[in-house]
Design a protein around this motif. Sequence first.
Motif, PDB file in Angstrom:
ATOM      1  N   GLY A  60       0.817  -1.197   0.000  1.00 26.78           N
ATOM      2  CA  GLY A  60       0.000   0.000   0.000  1.00 26.78           C
ATOM      3  C   GLY A  60       0.853   1.250   0.000  1.00 26.78           C
ATOM      4  N   GLU A  61       0.210   2.392   0.236  1.00 29.34           N
ATOM      5  CA  GLU A  61       0.912   3.663   0.214  1.00 29.34           C
ATOM      6  C   GLU A  61       1.378   4.061   1.610  1.00 29.34           C
ATOM      7  OE1 GLU A  61      -1.441   6.742  -1.488  1.00 29.34           O
ATOM      8  OE2 GLU A  61      -0.955   6.186  -3.550  1.00 29.34           O
ATOM      9  N   GLU A  62       2.423   4.877   1.662  1.00 29.60           N
ATOM     10  CA  GLU A  62       2.860   5.497   2.902  1.00 29.60           C
ATOM     11  C   GLU A  62       3.037   6.989   2.650  1.00 29.60           C
ATOM     12  OE1 GLU A  62       6.609   4.047   4.213  1.00 29.60           O
ATOM     13  OE2 GLU A  62       7.519   4.083   2.215  1.00 29.60           O
ATOM     14  N   THR A  63       2.864   7.771   3.708  1.00 27.54           N
ATOM     15  CA  THR A  63       2.970   9.220   3.607  1.00 27.54           C
ATOM     16  C   THR A  63       4.391   9.646   3.929  1.00 27.54           C
ATOM     17  OG1 THR A  63       0.637   9.552   4.157  1.00 27.54           O
ATOM     18  CG2 THR A  63       2.118  11.413   4.504  1.00 27.54           C
ATOM     19  N   LEU A  64       4.956  10.472   3.057  1.00 28.99           N
ATOM     20  CA  LEU A  64       6.347  10.921   3.207  1.00 28.99           C
ATOM     21  C   LEU A  64       6.432  12.365   3.682  1.00 28.99           C
ATOM     22  CD1 LEU A  64       7.770   9.477  -0.141  1.00 28.99           C
ATOM     23  CD2 LEU A  64       7.447   8.309   2.057  1.00 28.99           C
ATOM     24  N   GLY A  65       5.399  13.148   3.418  1.00 27.56           N
ATOM     25  CA  GLY A  65       5.415  14.549   3.822  1.00 27.56           C
ATOM     26  C   GLY A  65       4.046  15.166   3.652  1.00 27.56           C
ATOM     27  N   THR A  66       3.847  16.294   4.298  1.00 30.54           N
ATOM     28  CA  THR A  66       2.535  16.952   4.233  1.00 30.54           C
ATOM     29  C   THR A  66       2.701  18.456   4.410  1.00 30.54           C
ATOM     30  OG1 THR A  66       0.356  17.125   5.301  1.00 30.54           O
ATOM     31  CG2 THR A  66       2.201  16.513   6.696  1.00 30.54           C
ATOM     32  N   VAL A  67       1.855  19.211   3.728  1.00 30.53           N
ATOM     33  CA  VAL A  67       1.772  20.651   3.921  1.00 30.53           C
ATOM     34  C   VAL A  67       0.294  21.012   3.962  1.00 30.53           C
ATOM     35  CG1 VAL A  67       1.890  21.139   1.430  1.00 30.53           C
ATOM     36  CG2 VAL A  67       2.479  22.923   3.077  1.00 30.53           C
ATOM     37  N   ARG A  68      -0.068  21.920   4.865  1.00 33.14           N
ATOM     38  CA  ARG A  68      -1.479  22.302   4.987  1.00 33.14           C
ATOM     39  C   ARG A  68      -1.595  23.799   5.144  1.00 33.14           C
ATOM     40  NH1 ARG A  68      -4.738  19.586   8.239  1.00 33.14           N
ATOM     41  NH2 ARG A  68      -3.390  17.749   8.129  1.00 33.14           N
ATOM     42  N   THR A  69      -2.752  24.319   4.723  1.00 29.14           N
ATOM     43  CA  THR A  69      -3.089  25.723   4.964  1.00 29.14           C
ATOM     44  C   THR A  69      -4.514  25.817   5.459  1.00 29.14           C
ATOM     45  OG1 THR A  69      -3.719  26.004   2.626  1.00 29.14           O
ATOM     46  CG2 THR A  69      -1.520  26.764   3.281  1.00 29.14           C
ATOM     47  N   TRP A  70      -4.732  26.775   6.350  1.00 27.17           N
ATOM     48  CA  TRP A  70      -6.060  27.156   6.798  1.00 27.17           C
ATOM     49  C   TRP A  70      -6.306  28.562   6.270  1.00 27.17           C
ATOM     50  CZ3 TRP A  70      -2.139  25.255   9.706  1.00 27.17           C
ATOM     51  CH2 TRP A  70      -2.304  24.019  10.329  1.00 27.17           C
ATOM     52  N   THR A  71      -7.376  28.764   5.529  1.00 28.74           N
ATOM     53  CA  THR A  71      -7.665  30.058   4.915  1.00 28.74           C
ATOM     54  C   THR A  71      -8.851  30.701   5.600  1.00 28.74           C
ATOM     55  OG1 THR A  71      -6.870  29.202   2.791  1.00 28.74           O
ATOM     56  CG2 THR A  71      -8.133  31.248   2.736  1.00 28.74           C
ATOM     57  N   ASP A  72      -8.768  32.008   5.890  1.00 24.95           N
ATOM     58  CA  ASP A  72      -9.875  32.684   6.550  1.00 24.95           C
ATOM     59  C   ASP A  72     -11.050  32.833   5.593  1.00 24.95           C
ATOM     60  OD1 ASP A  72      -9.543  35.018   4.953  1.00 24.95           O
ATOM     61  OD2 ASP A  72      -8.083  35.838   6.351  1.00 24.95           O
ATOM     62  N   ALA A  73     -12.195  33.192   6.157  1.00 28.29           N
ATOM     63  CA  ALA A  73     -13.433  33.235   5.369  1.00 28.29           C
ATOM     64  C   ALA A  73     -13.379  34.253   4.245  1.00 28.29           C
ATOM     65  CB  ALA A  73     -14.617  33.542   6.285  1.00 28.29           C
ATOM     66  N   ASP A  74     -12.504  35.257   4.375  1.00 26.71           N
ATOM     67  CA  ASP A  74     -12.421  36.316   3.371  1.00 26.71           C
ATOM     68  C   ASP A  74     -11.337  36.056   2.325  1.00 26.71           C
ATOM     69  OD1 ASP A  74     -14.353  38.078   4.786  1.00 26.71           O
ATOM     70  OD2 ASP A  74     -12.809  38.022   6.324  1.00 26.71           O
ATOM     71  N   ASN A  75     -10.656  34.918   2.444  1.00 27.10           N
ATOM     72  CA  ASN A  75      -9.574  34.549   1.524  1.00 27.10           C
ATOM     73  C   ASN A  75      -8.467  35.597   1.515  1.00 27.10           C
ATOM     74  OD1 ASN A  75      -8.364  32.750  -0.257  1.00 27.10           O
ATOM     75  ND2 ASN A  75      -9.243  33.714  -2.072  1.00 27.10           N
ATOM     76  N   LEU A  76      -8.241  36.215   2.669  1.00 28.80           N
ATOM     77  CA  LEU A  76      -7.160  37.188   2.782  1.00 28.80           C
ATOM     78  C   LEU A  76      -5.854  36.522   3.180  1.00 28.80           C
ATOM     79  CD1 LEU A  76      -8.767  40.255   4.617  1.00 28.80           C
ATOM     80  CD2 LEU A  76      -7.918  40.159   2.285  1.00 28.80           C
ATOM     81  N   GLN A  77      -5.909  35.720   4.223  1.00 23.51           N
ATOM     82  CA  GLN A  77      -4.708  35.091   4.742  1.00 23.51           C
ATOM     83  C   GLN A  77      -4.883  33.590   4.837  1.00 23.51           C
ATOM     84  OE1 GLN A  77      -3.804  36.895   8.537  1.00 23.51           O
ATOM     85  NE2 GLN A  77      -2.200  38.166   7.647  1.00 23.51           N
ATOM     86  N   CYS A  78      -3.805  32.878   4.570  1.00 20.77           N
ATOM     87  CA  CYS A  78      -3.767  31.450   4.856  1.00 20.77           C
ATOM     88  C   CYS A  78      -2.553  31.181   5.740  1.00 20.77           C
ATOM     89  CB  CYS A  78      -3.721  30.621   3.582  1.00 20.77           C
ATOM     90  SG  CYS A  78      -2.242  30.878   2.575  1.00 20.77           S
ATOM     91  N   PHE A 128       0.132  28.402   7.123  1.00 19.11           N
ATOM     92  CA  PHE A 128       0.669  27.139   6.626  1.00 19.11           C
ATOM     93  C   PHE A 128       1.404  26.371   7.719  1.00 19.11           C
ATOM     94  CE2 PHE A 128       4.596  29.529   6.375  1.00 19.11           C
ATOM     95  CZ  PHE A 128       5.582  28.579   6.594  1.00 19.11           C
ATOM     96  N   ALA A 129       1.553  25.074   7.493  1.00 19.29           N
ATOM     97  CA  ALA A 129       2.402  24.203   8.305  1.00 19.29           C
ATOM     98  C   ALA A 129       2.890  23.090   7.389  1.00 19.29           C
ATOM     99  CB  ALA A 129       1.632  23.626   9.487  1.00 19.29           C
ATOM    100  N   VAL A 130       4.151  22.715   7.528  1.00 13.99           N
ATOM    101  CA  VAL A 130       4.731  21.714   6.636  1.00 13.99           C
ATOM    102  C   VAL A 130       5.614  20.772   7.456  1.00 13.99           C
ATOM    103  CG1 VAL A 130       6.711  23.177   6.053  1.00 13.99           C
ATOM    104  CG2 VAL A 130       6.023  21.361   4.472  1.00 13.99           C
ATOM    105  N   MET A 131       5.650  19.511   7.066  1.00 14.79           N
ATOM    106  CA  MET A 131       6.495  18.537   7.748  1.00 14.79           C
ATOM    107  C   MET A 131       6.856  17.428   6.761  1.00 14.79           C
ATOM    108  SD  MET A 131       6.062  16.785  11.514  1.00 14.79           S
ATOM    109  CE  MET A 131       4.476  16.041  11.199  1.00 14.79           C
ATOM    110  N   VAL A 132       8.126  17.017   6.813  1.00  9.88           N
ATOM    111  CA  VAL A 132       8.638  15.940   5.959  1.00  9.88           C
ATOM    112  C   VAL A 132       9.207  14.861   6.861  1.00  9.88           C
ATOM    113  CG1 VAL A 132      10.378  15.344   4.229  1.00  9.88           C
ATOM    114  CG2 VAL A 132       9.123  17.495   4.044  1.00  9.88           C
ATOM    115  N   ARG A 133       9.073  13.618   6.443  1.00 13.07           N
ATOM    116  CA  ARG A 133       9.572  12.510   7.252  1.00 13.07           C
ATOM    117  C   ARG A 133      11.083  12.655   7.466  1.00 13.07           C
ATOM    118  NH1 ARG A 133       7.895   6.656   5.251  1.00 13.07           N
ATOM    119  NH2 ARG A 133      10.063   6.529   4.549  1.00 13.07           N
ATOM    120  N   ASP A 134      11.518  12.334   8.668  1.00 16.53           N
ATOM    121  CA  ASP A 134      12.900  12.587   9.060  1.00 16.53           C
ATOM    122  C   ASP A 134      13.914  11.977   8.098  1.00 16.53           C
ATOM    123  OD1 ASP A 134      12.183  14.058  11.265  1.00 16.53           O
ATOM    124  OD2 ASP A 134      12.164  12.344  12.621  1.00 16.53           O
ATOM    125  N   ASP A 135      13.660  10.756   7.634  1.00 14.44           N
ATOM    126  CA  ASP A 135      14.654  10.073   6.804  1.00 14.44           C
ATOM    127  C   ASP A 135      14.680  10.589   5.368  1.00 14.44           C
ATOM    128  OD1 ASP A 135      12.106   9.021   6.431  1.00 14.44           O
ATOM    129  OD2 ASP A 135      12.879   7.116   5.695  1.00 14.44           O
TER     130      ASP A 135
END
Length: 910
Positions: free
Chosen positions: A807-825, A827-834
């Motif tokens: 199956g699949e495994e996750t190697l990294g992820t990045v996310r954003t939360w955007t406000d209701a007015d689409n002014l600011q997002c 972010f947070a990012v993380m990559v697997r240590d290895d």
Amino acid sequence: MSTRYLESLFNPESIVVVGASERATNLGGMVLRNLMAGGFPGQLQVVNRNDYDNVHGIPCVRKVSRMPTRPDLAIICTPPDTVPKTVRKLGEAGVRTAIVMTGGLSRAHSKKGQPLMYSVRDAARETGIRILGPNTIGLMVPARQLNATYAHMGAMPGKVAFVGQSGSVASSIIDWAFARGVGFSHFLTLGDGMGIGHDDLIDYLAQDPSCRAILLHLESIPQPRRFMSAVRVASRTKPVIAVKSGRVPESEWMPVTLPAGVTRTDPIYDAVLKRAGVLRVDGLSQMFDALETLTRMRPVRREGLVVMANGVGPGVLAVDRLKALDGELASLSGRTIEALAAHLPSYWTRKNPIDLNYDASPTLYAEAIRILAADPEVSNVLVMYSPSLTEDSLQIADAVMQASKGTRLNVFTCWLGHATVLDAREAFYEASIPSFFSPEKAVKAFMQHVHHQRVQRLLRETPESFLDHFEDRADARAIVALADREGRNHLSNSEARAVIEDYDIQSVHTVYCDDVDEVVEAYAVERSPINITLIHEHACHPFLEGRSGLGRYKSTVEAVNGEGAIIEACDELMADYRENYPQSGFLGFAIQRSHSHVEGIEFSVGITRDPVFGPLVVCGAAGASVNVMSDRQIALPPLNMVLARELLQRTYMYRLLREYSESPEEHTRAICETLVTLSQIVIDIPRIRGIEVQPLLFDIDHAVAVDVAIDLAAEPAKPIIQPYPRELEEWVVLPRSGRRVIVRPVLAEDEPSHLDFHERQSPESIRYRFFQFRKHFSHEDVAQMVQIDYDREMVFIANAEKEDGTGEETLGTVRTWTDADNLQCEFAVMVRDDLKGEGLGYTLMRKMIDYCRARGTVEMVGDVLPDNRPMLDLARELGFEIRFNVEEEVMDLRLALNEPETDWQRERLE
């Protein structure tokens, strides 16, 4: 969706009332008196075309252009024909928000012939002013001493927001809430809703810490996609309770166009509110009862209820109501029964409900609660008391409150009667213990709490992976494209089968014949009983039983055996066709081998389209139209296996399936897979208006479609919930290892790999990401990470096949939360240590930056710990501005994505 200028609506420093006078019945005068009586601390002024020096002591000018200062908020109470011009003048003067209280604008018309409320909307859009109303009762923010309404009384300060549509309903709620001791953080009605809508207000209230719960009175939802997105965010952090009026055709204000196969709009609203995480109640009284339990009662760990009373009758009434609402009684352990028996009469029934006897003392009530608290299977206790000569209701109430303190029990009460128990009810209120006037209301309120938690739990369930989101269904799209080129609004029977088969929904093998002679020839090949269906153009449309009342099932003769019987059956079908559908073109016969199935278990499943809410998934009984229409349940696409099972379980046919199927789990799964697939078909091919599979039967392991019909719409339609955005998938090759990785939006089904990804990270990586050390992540934690609203959040994950091919495994992820007015997002990012040093973090960030820039977000921001050197180096490479935040002791990161387009955006960002 926008909270633009809503701060000047809810927290203005200055207000102008346009049209106020000292005449007793003058609307503006009523509003001005309420503002003054409420103690509004800001500046007040009046505009009136009559030459007044002041109105109720407040300075007055004749024209908007002569206002000495620009107010934050304008309240318009002038005649209907003057309102559009007044709105325009206020907007040109720089006023940011206005409340239009004037009514009748939906019935009065402009010179262009359109209702004046649309002229108000147009004037507001052209000048940038935000409008609440027209025809609104106004706005109250009691904690800020703002009563900008014409209501007969003010509201008490509290933690509950009310957003309604009807002014008369709102007036009664203020009165009602005051009598029940309920205060409000915000109180307002939308009226005609020509500017500010439910979604704008819910977005604002979701972010306001002074608001702990939101009450909604709905008559309609004109912008369902925006509403759904806003409410799904709000309901995850605070209870949202809604009353929908106009539940039956006779009470609907405007004529409603129903989707094919649906007889009422109310089940659609049920599906919408449930999917949004909202608790829907049946009336205003139930709204406050639900508020009582949701805000004062702990989360329900188990759904079973123990009923305890000083008499048999009240307990029986409570149990009757509980079972009628599909609730369950808690089972008492043997130890609990023996402990209670030591204090109760010998004739006690030794079961739940518990009869404490008419002479139950405060000590007995307290002891019973302590015994129940020791039973790990007991979580919820309804304590009831009927007035008696032997005991004092307040003393018993005090004993219940003292015994309940420090326990894990959810205790709520019902003190029956009125005159002699008011003090006890007030004591419960002061102790934050929910209390009700009758057993029925108490149980109903408890079950509302249970239903709310079920809805919330449904939003966090981890669905099993079933549908292949990445497989190309080009054949199905080509079939629909061909029908479109030929100008057809439906697919033929064979084309409809080909579409669902391309999505791996099995169908019964079918032979198509042009006339009776070909039917006889087909039978000669089969040499077994066959079913014969006459096909005509009208029958190629789904939900025929709702369109005509005749039903597609009347076009089939089953289990025909022998040449003579076949000719007779075809003649019978032709006669029925000529009588019932003489204008519908004859397309031939469809021949199927007679199929066997579990007795009586036939499902009807499909897709229909509502003109407001878009595509809907339907499921229920097949067969006679009366059964289909009464059992047809509704859900919103996109579906996963958890949501599909919930839809199926609401049908009457599901109970028959569990009772009579030889393989209930396999058949349940088969139906759920079919429902999920149908929802995906309409997402992939938005030109499809409707799909009906009827009946859906079963072979050993699968669901099998006997008949299918698909029709098309002139315009495509999207679901009101943003589906998985497949177009954002991208394959990349890691430069150092050469490993092939897919970067794509996250799915709810990714929870297991997402959990494994986080648990494999080093403590330092976890601290850099979450600003604290965390050893474990709960199901709720990870579910919130992967079950996102693509309208408001985005998570890109980098996945690759495991080395062992499992199956699949996750190697990294990045996310954003955007406000209701689409002014600011953010972010947070993380990559697997290895994998650090592979450039995966840069790839993920670059993809997210491009995505946010394309959707018009103005800037991206984030916080980074000062010792997180790799992230700070990456941020510099990507062009972020980096500053040290002295107060928070973090590095503030900011990246401009797009130029602000309006002064309001610039003000907010500054």
